[in-house]
Design an enzyme around this catalytic site. Sequence first.
Site, PDB file in Angstrom:
ATOM      1  N   HIS A 158       0.833  -1.203   0.000  1.00 40.97           N
ATOM      2  CA  HIS A 158       0.000   0.000   0.000  1.00 40.97           C
ATOM      3  C   HIS A 158       0.871   1.258   0.000  1.00 40.97           C
ATOM      4  CE1 HIS A 158      -2.877  -2.996   1.526  1.00 40.97           C
ATOM      5  NE2 HIS A 158      -3.803  -2.220   1.020  1.00 40.97           N
ATOM      6  N   ASP A 186      -4.716  -6.214  -7.949  1.00 39.30           N
ATOM      7  CA  ASP A 186      -4.865  -5.500  -6.687  1.00 39.30           C
ATOM      8  C   ASP A 186      -5.037  -4.019  -7.031  1.00 39.30           C
ATOM      9  OD1 ASP A 186      -5.027  -5.006  -3.979  1.00 39.30           O
ATOM     10  OD2 ASP A 186      -3.156  -6.024  -3.466  1.00 39.30           O
TER      11      ASP A 186
END
Length: 341
Positions: free
Chosen positions: A181, A252
């Site tokens: 992230h 993702d």
Amino acid sequence: MTLGPLMIDLKGVTLDSEERAWLGHSWVGGVILFSRNYESPEQIAALIKAVHALKEPRLLVAVDHEGGRVQRFRDGFTLLPPASLLGKLYDRDQRQAQRLAMITGWLMAVELRAVGVDFSFSPVLDLDRGVSAVIGDRAFHGEPDAVIALARAYIRGMAWAGMAAVGKHFPGHGSVVADSHTALPVDKRSWRQIREGDLLPFEHLARAGLPAVMPAHVRYASVDSRPVGFSPFWLETVLRGQLGFQGAIISDDLSMAGAAEVGDMSARMQAALSAGCDMALVCNDPDGYALLLDELKGDPYPQTSPRLLRLYGRYPLTRSQLYHNPAWQRAVQMLAAYGEF
């Protein structure tokens, strides 16, 4: 009309006119929901109904609902255990752990199906090596055999509720410290180490008919220079070729730092689709959606639709039917016996 290869998110608990325009774009085929979109089971069911009414084929609706710290809908839903609880139980009683995994998968899926969600991005198939904090207790176990056994049971429970499973994060995110992230993790292990460990759950479940996979935003430096979600080698040669995977591949989130090196959002999306993803996931960028969608002209890749269409939820039911279902009542009681999560 085909199902577009782009999945985006929403700003709040209702649809506004701008979002309706985004979702009506031919390239958009799905919506991912977050906690900010949720107030109550009744509200989320109404929101999903509004999303489904926008076009045909209807948009896929997904959510991250693994249990533990990753459960987007909480009030009004059963609080689910982290996968690691099932792994700890497996070390003591394999049969009981697999039974609880199946019940947990069914309970997660049937509650989501009762509000109209098609699928959850679960289960996590990563191995917990005690290295990755972002994976940690989201993983079932550190040993491939345990992950395979528990994931198979969990996926069986999901299927009984009418939900397709999405295994993540191929080929394994559990051996890197960095969180994708916020950075691009680099895993320097050899191909042999990955092949004889992390890949095993994906291989076994792919051959058992796993409906979908999400690749990791991780670079495996000794294997390929590109992060997995942008790598034809990983997605086509390994996942589809060597492991025999025939399901859908959903990237993702392309807004994550682990995807940034590829370029702007349009470049990331095109790179993911070109590498072998059937659907590209883009989250938390409402200001960029209009620009991105304006760049996307014409019909998207029609060949992606057959695999994506298999991700639609089955066995629709109402919340009232759910609450009066003795199987649901027993599952909630059984899970409650293991404490609060």
